[in-house]
Design a protein around this motif. Sequence first.
Motif, PDB file in Angstrom:
ATOM      1  N   ALA A 195       0.836  -1.211   0.000  1.00 40.89           N
ATOM      2  CA  ALA A 195       0.000   0.000   0.000  1.00 40.89           C
ATOM      3  C   ALA A 195       0.868   1.256   0.000  1.00 40.89           C
ATOM      4  O   ALA A 195       0.527   2.252  -0.650  1.00 40.89           O
ATOM      5  CB  ALA A 195      -0.937  -0.001   1.211  1.00 40.89           C
ATOM      6  N   THR A 198       1.886   1.471  -3.689  1.00 43.26           N
ATOM      7  CA  THR A 198       0.864   1.968  -4.626  1.00 43.26           C
ATOM      8  C   THR A 198       0.576   3.442  -4.339  1.00 43.26           C
ATOM      9  O   THR A 198       0.300   4.219  -5.257  1.00 43.26           O
ATOM     10  CB  THR A 198      -0.442   1.144  -4.551  1.00 43.26           C
ATOM     11  OG1 THR A 198      -0.889   1.087  -3.207  1.00 43.26           O
ATOM     12  CG2 THR A 198      -0.250  -0.257  -5.085  1.00 43.26           C
ATOM     13  N   GLY A 199       0.694   3.830  -3.080  1.00 43.15           N
ATOM     14  CA  GLY A 199       0.546   5.252  -2.742  1.00 43.15           C
ATOM     15  C   GLY A 199       1.654   6.066  -3.408  1.00 43.15           C
ATOM     16  O   GLY A 199       1.391   7.117  -4.008  1.00 43.15           O
ATOM     17  N   LYS A 211      -0.641   0.549 -10.614  1.00 45.52           N
ATOM     18  CA  LYS A 211      -1.165   0.111  -9.310  1.00 45.52           C
ATOM     19  C   LYS A 211      -1.547  -1.370  -9.361  1.00 45.52           C
ATOM     20  O   LYS A 211      -1.231  -2.138  -8.454  1.00 45.52           O
ATOM     21  CB  LYS A 211      -2.380   0.970  -8.951  1.00 45.52           C
ATOM     22  CG  LYS A 211      -2.732   0.903  -7.523  1.00 45.52           C
ATOM     23  CD  LYS A 211      -3.314   2.178  -6.964  1.00 45.52           C
ATOM     24  CE  LYS A 211      -4.545   2.626  -7.728  1.00 45.52           C
ATOM     25  NZ  LYS A 211      -4.987   3.944  -7.263  1.00 45.52           N
ATOM     26  N   THR A 248      -6.504  -1.819   1.039  1.00 40.28           N
ATOM     27  CA  THR A 248      -5.470  -0.904   1.518  1.00 40.28           C
ATOM     28  C   THR A 248      -4.797  -0.156   0.374  1.00 40.28           C
ATOM     29  O   THR A 248      -4.371   0.983   0.532  1.00 40.28           O
ATOM     30  CB  THR A 248      -4.411  -1.652   2.356  1.00 40.28           C
ATOM     31  OG1 THR A 248      -5.079  -2.595   3.183  1.00 40.28           O
ATOM     32  CG2 THR A 248      -3.633  -0.723   3.234  1.00 40.28           C
ATOM     33  N   CYS A 249      -4.689  -0.813  -0.782  1.00 38.79           N
ATOM     34  CA  CYS A 249      -4.005  -0.170  -1.911  1.00 38.79           C
ATOM     35  C   CYS A 249      -4.909   0.779  -2.691  1.00 38.79           C
ATOM     36  O   CYS A 249      -4.423   1.539  -3.524  1.00 38.79           O
ATOM     37  CB  CYS A 249      -3.458  -1.235  -2.866  1.00 38.79           C
ATOM     38  SG  CYS A 249      -2.132  -2.199  -2.150  1.00 38.79           S
ATOM     39  N   SER A 254      -6.918   4.513   3.675  1.00 41.55           N
ATOM     40  CA  SER A 254      -5.697   3.819   4.094  1.00 41.55           C
ATOM     41  C   SER A 254      -4.605   4.788   4.514  1.00 41.55           C
ATOM     42  O   SER A 254      -4.169   5.649   3.747  1.00 41.55           O
ATOM     43  CB  SER A 254      -5.159   2.931   2.967  1.00 41.55           C
ATOM     44  OG  SER A 254      -3.842   2.521   3.300  1.00 41.55           O
ATOM     45  N   ARG A 257      -1.429   3.968   2.378  1.00 46.06           N
ATOM     46  CA  ARG A 257      -1.489   4.523   1.025  1.00 46.06           C
ATOM     47  C   ARG A 257      -1.312   6.049   1.057  1.00 46.06           C
ATOM     48  O   ARG A 257      -0.572   6.617   0.263  1.00 46.06           O
ATOM     49  CB  ARG A 257      -2.825   4.146   0.372  1.00 46.06           C
ATOM     50  CG  ARG A 257      -2.982   4.773  -0.982  1.00 46.06           C
ATOM     51  CD  ARG A 257      -4.169   4.240  -1.775  1.00 46.06           C
ATOM     52  NE  ARG A 257      -4.243   4.949  -3.017  1.00 46.06           N
ATOM     53  CZ  ARG A 257      -5.242   5.761  -3.368  1.00 46.06           C
ATOM     54  NH1 ARG A 257      -6.279   5.919  -2.573  1.00 46.06           N
ATOM     55  NH2 ARG A 257      -5.210   6.393  -4.520  1.00 46.06           N
TER      56      ARG A 257
END
Length: 346
Positions: A195, A198-199, A211, A248-249, A254, A257
């Motif tokens: 996460a 991806t953030g 992502k 979460t991603c 999140s 993230r």
Amino acid sequence: MAKIAVIGAGSWATALAQVLAPKDNSVCLLARRQDLADIINGGENSRYLPGISLHPNISADTDMEKVLNGAEAVVFGVPSHCFREMLVKSLPYINPKSTVVNVAKGLEESTLLRLSEVFAEEAGEEALKRYVVLSGPSHAEEVGKNIPTALVAASSEIPAAEYVQDLFMTGSFRVYTNQDLVGVELGGALKNIIALGTGIADGLEFGDNTKAAMMTRGLAEITRLGLSMGASFLTFSGLAGVGDLIVTCTSMHSRNRRCGIEIGKGKSLEEAVESVKMVVEGVRTTRGAWHLAKRQGIEMPITEQIYQVLFESQSPRVGVMNLMGRGKKLELEEIAFSKVSCTVLE
Ligand SMILES: NC(=O)C1=CN([C@@H]2O[C@H](COP(=O)(O)OP(=O)(O)OC[C@H]3O[C@@H](n4cnc5c(N)ncnc54)[C@H](OP(=O)(O)O)[C@@H]3O)[C@@H](O)[C@H]2O)C=CC1
Ligand SMILES: O=C(CO)COP(=O)(O)O
């Protein structure tokens, strides 16, 4: 009316109290500071879960003995880094017959132990029979509003997991059981690293393709490490695996993230963590997983790059370039034909 003690008074602890309270439970949260206990006793945890009116069966206190006295179950809702400390302080007041539920998602960084292993060290192996992990895709902000959510209660002892299933299950909070404690703990802890990644990709303004790639290949490396530590392959395709990874991603709730987005936009790690205001478990977990991967001899390229970005001042853009520039690979062979997974699937 049964009494349930909750150690911690943050966002997840409060949301779970809100699940338990209408089921004829008296829920008492342990806060560190009197001002937070007073706020909660005022009927809303405006610091951690604003906008939700708390059920009248919920109260908060700073006196650990008072909170734990007579509790039929004890829910640990504090971050992983203070789990051992809070457990050691609590044990003298926990009834040996009470079920212990842990909802933290992380590893103990200094020992690389899973939290159930920390529990066994402090409470004894026998006590593990009443230790349950509650995990899966679930943000406090949504659970607090009774938005339909599904989780998994994992324990080496199915009756303990079933007790927690019964304790928490409501029309909007569905709980499955799973006996794979290792897989459920690792799935919940390690998805926070992805996460952050991806953030970071979002902060760099990459797209959905990036992502999706990171989530899929992230799950591959989580699975690889999990199998090397004795987890069941199938757990990673369940709620505590891919389910939690997805939420979460992709969710703006999140914390991991959101922290990653700030790093991708150029903030330092310290600035990014500070901006989130709540615990960002993935930071410590990245360091723990990096060491675990080395110990287990497992390749975790995404974790490696996130480690470099967080702790070795590597630019996030270089991290992405390093991942894209890796040598050619087969997609599935490493997992599907690994000795461990074949054993699990037999
Ligand atoms: N939030 C969520 O939606 C979800 C969170 N989780 C997991 O639950 C755990 C708790 O997270 P969350 O509720 O979000 O965290 P928050 O930051 O919202 O709350 C943390 C709580 O732990 C207390 N705390 C923090 N540090 C210490 C310490 N050193 N000693 C004692 N108490 C401490 C805080 O007290 P104080 O206010 O005094 O600082 C606060 O009560 C994490 O492992 C997280 O991954 C799992 C699923 C969902
Ligand atoms: O574990 C979670 C959701 O299932 C919470 O994740 P964050 O800590 O990133 O908010």
